[in-house]
Design a protein around this motif. Structure first.
Motif, PDB file in Angstrom:
ATOM      1  N   HIS A 181      -9.965  33.863 -48.329  1.00 21.13           N
ATOM      2  CA  HIS A 181     -10.854  33.060 -47.470  1.00 21.13           C
ATOM      3  C   HIS A 181     -10.757  31.615 -47.951  1.00 21.13           C
ATOM      4  O   HIS A 181     -11.456  31.208 -48.883  1.00 21.13           O
ATOM      5  CB  HIS A 181     -12.285  33.602 -47.559  1.00 21.13           C
ATOM      6  CG  HIS A 181     -13.161  33.154 -46.426  1.00 21.13           C
ATOM      7  ND1 HIS A 181     -14.157  33.951 -45.893  1.00 21.13           N
ATOM      8  CD2 HIS A 181     -13.192  31.995 -45.727  1.00 21.13           C
ATOM      9  CE1 HIS A 181     -14.771  33.285 -44.918  1.00 21.13           C
ATOM     10  NE2 HIS A 181     -14.203  32.090 -44.799  1.00 21.13           N
ATOM     11  N   HIS A 194     -10.354  27.967 -39.813  1.00 17.67           N
ATOM     12  CA  HIS A 194     -11.234  28.328 -38.693  1.00 17.67           C
ATOM     13  C   HIS A 194     -10.459  28.219 -37.395  1.00 17.67           C
ATOM     14  O   HIS A 194      -9.745  27.240 -37.167  1.00 17.67           O
ATOM     15  CB  HIS A 194     -12.416  27.355 -38.622  1.00 17.67           C
ATOM     16  CG  HIS A 194     -13.439  27.567 -39.697  1.00 17.67           C
ATOM     17  ND1 HIS A 194     -14.212  28.691 -39.775  1.00 17.67           N
ATOM     18  CD2 HIS A 194     -13.815  26.785 -40.735  1.00 17.67           C
ATOM     19  CE1 HIS A 194     -15.026  28.595 -40.810  1.00 17.67           C
ATOM     20  NE2 HIS A 194     -14.805  27.455 -41.423  1.00 17.67           N
ATOM     21  N   GLU A 199      -9.743  32.579 -39.718  1.00 17.01           N
ATOM     22  CA  GLU A 199     -11.110  33.092 -39.594  1.00 17.01           C
ATOM     23  C   GLU A 199     -11.492  32.921 -38.134  1.00 17.01           C
ATOM     24  O   GLU A 199     -11.660  31.797 -37.650  1.00 17.01           O
ATOM     25  CB  GLU A 199     -12.085  32.339 -40.514  1.00 17.01           C
ATOM     26  CG  GLU A 199     -13.509  32.908 -40.408  1.00 17.01           C
ATOM     27  CD  GLU A 199     -14.508  32.236 -41.355  1.00 17.01           C
ATOM     28  OE1 GLU A 199     -14.154  31.220 -41.999  1.00 17.01           O
ATOM     29  OE2 GLU A 199     -15.652  32.739 -41.436  1.00 17.01           O
ATOM     30  N   SER A 215     -15.714  36.648 -37.967  1.00 15.01           N
ATOM     31  CA  SER A 215     -17.045  36.183 -38.369  1.00 15.01           C
ATOM     32  C   SER A 215     -17.894  35.859 -37.150  1.00 15.01           C
ATOM     33  O   SER A 215     -17.364  35.501 -36.090  1.00 15.01           O
ATOM     34  CB  SER A 215     -16.939  34.913 -39.229  1.00 15.01           C
ATOM     35  OG  SER A 215     -16.249  35.165 -40.428  1.00 15.01           O
ATOM     36  N   HIS A 233     -20.522  33.099 -36.256  1.00 15.03           N
ATOM     37  CA  HIS A 233     -21.221  31.861 -36.609  1.00 15.03           C
ATOM     38  C   HIS A 233     -22.148  31.430 -35.472  1.00 15.03           C
ATOM     39  O   HIS A 233     -23.178  30.834 -35.692  1.00 15.03           O
ATOM     40  CB  HIS A 233     -20.241  30.712 -36.869  1.00 15.03           C
ATOM     41  CG  HIS A 233     -19.258  30.946 -37.979  1.00 15.03           C
ATOM     42  ND1 HIS A 233     -17.966  31.317 -37.743  1.00 15.03           N
ATOM     43  CD2 HIS A 233     -19.391  30.865 -39.321  1.00 15.03           C
ATOM     44  CE1 HIS A 233     -17.328  31.432 -38.918  1.00 15.03           C
ATOM     45  NE2 HIS A 233     -18.171  31.170 -39.879  1.00 15.03           N
ATOM     46  N   HIS A 284     -18.524  37.231 -44.409  1.00 16.91           N
ATOM     47  CA  HIS A 284     -19.940  37.008 -44.778  1.00 16.91           C
ATOM     48  C   HIS A 284     -20.943  37.730 -43.869  1.00 16.91           C
ATOM     49  O   HIS A 284     -21.685  37.106 -43.103  1.00 16.91           O
ATOM     50  CB  HIS A 284     -20.261  35.516 -44.856  1.00 16.91           C
ATOM     51  CG  HIS A 284     -19.691  34.653 -43.753  1.00 16.91           C
ATOM     52  ND1 HIS A 284     -20.002  34.830 -42.430  1.00 16.91           N
ATOM     53  CD2 HIS A 284     -18.843  33.601 -43.789  1.00 16.91           C
ATOM     54  CE1 HIS A 284     -19.372  33.916 -41.705  1.00 16.91           C
ATOM     55  NE2 HIS A 284     -18.660  33.160 -42.497  1.00 16.91           N
ATOM     56  N   ASP A 296     -14.440  31.858 -49.934  1.00 11.84           N
ATOM     57  CA  ASP A 296     -14.743  30.904 -48.864  1.00 11.84           C
ATOM     58  C   ASP A 296     -14.499  29.479 -49.383  1.00 11.84           C
ATOM     59  O   ASP A 296     -15.331  28.579 -49.212  1.00 11.84           O
ATOM     60  CB  ASP A 296     -16.197  31.064 -48.401  1.00 11.84           C
ATOM     61  CG  ASP A 296     -16.381  30.696 -46.942  1.00 11.84           C
ATOM     62  OD1 ASP A 296     -15.541  29.942 -46.426  1.00 11.84           O
ATOM     63  OD2 ASP A 296     -17.372  31.141 -46.328  1.00 11.84           O
TER      64      ASP A 296
HETATM   65 FE   FE2 Z   1     -17.326  31.495 -41.999  1.00  7.63          FE
END
Ligand code: FE2
Length: 282
Positions: free
Chosen positions: A9, A41, A82, A108, A110, A167, A243
């Motif tokens: 990550h 990302h 991600e 993920s 978000h 996460h 991360d």
């Molecule tokens: Fe994230």
């Protein structure tokens, strides 16, 4: 102490991190790490200050692939992303992501929207952003927001399972000192457990993300200890990730996270290697 584990990550300057992929690889070598995965990302079709600008995607893919070749004798490098799960807009198995030829995908949540496609704001952003999203999207009802978050996690795991779930309980990032709700409340535990069951069924790897400590945002590991102990009972595979947004952070708090896993009865963590996915003894 050298880590025998990799970090998968990693955010470079191509999205919201600092540093070139090469600088992260050099840090991995310095720290004696055997492998490193990059997870920029993904691109989303609206402006943010943290996802990858569309014009950076090509250079991100090119730079990491080039690094893979250049470091092949010294470090196992993996190209990932991600990916956000945002119903009707994007997901970890969206054709645009599948078409990139990646080694792995972290999925993920978000953006937490009350309904598909509605105004997107991030649940792990600054406190004011969470407060505004809570008010606008959920009429201030924190329980509705948190339950929606975990439904999105469950939906992602069920319909577009990524290699790794990022996460898992990041919805608690701004909940220091139970500011919004008690993580011991039965409704909270039921929502998290249901999502965790979906993750365990999916075969996706549950990430233990040390970023909240490394960057001193939440100050805790994600997910929390009771979720990890539930995950162990369910037999879900796990992996520790940093991360990292700076080269020096790629093994941040790994030893504490590994010690916690051991104390909870885990014997191994899942790792991506040049031989594929393996269980690496803790
Ligand atoms: Fe994230």
């Amino acid at each position: 102490m050298a880590s025998s584990f990799g970090n998968y990550h990693t955010h470079t300057r191509h999205c919201d991190g600092q540093g070139e992929p090469r600088e992260f690889a050099e840090a991995a070598l310095r720290k004696g790490m055997p492998r490193l995965g990059f997870s920029g990302h993904n691109v989303v079709p609206f402006p943010t200050d943290w996802t990858m600008p569309r014009e950076n995607l090509e250079s991100y893919l090119r730079d990491v692939r080039e690094l893979k070749r250049r470091y092949q004798d010294r470090l196992e490098v993996f190209l990932g992303i991600e990916a956000d799960y945002l119903p009707d807009i994007t997901s970890p198995s969206h054709p645009r992501i599948r078409g990139l030829g990646l080694d792995f995908v972290i999925g993920s949540v978000h953006f937490v929207t009350p309904t598909a496609g509605a105004h997107a704001w991030t649940v792990d952003g600054p406190l004011e952003e969470l407060e505004a999203g809570l008010k606008d999207g959920f009429s201030g009802d924190v329980r509705a927001l948190v339950e929606r978050y975990y439904r999105l996690i469950a939906e992602m795991a069920t319909t577009t399972p990524p290699d790794i779930i990022g996460h898992f309980d990041i919805v608690t990032k701004n909940n220091r000192d139970n500011r919004f709700f008690s993580e011991e409340a039965p409704w909270y535990r039921a929502a998290a457990r249901e999502a965790l069951e979906a993750v365990a069924r999916s075969g996706s790897v549950l990430e233990i993300n040390t970023g909240g400590i490394v960057r001193n945002t939440s100050g805790i590991l994600h997910p929390s200890e009771w979720i990890l102990s539930e995950a162990r009972k369910m037999g879900a595979p796990v992996m520790v990730n940093a991360d990292a947004h700076r080269p020096d952070d790629i093994d941040g708090h790994f030893s504490e996270a590994v010690a916690l896993l051991r104390s909870l009865g885990f014997r191994a963590q899942r790792q991506l290697t040049s031989r594929g996915w393996v269980e690496a003894a803790l």
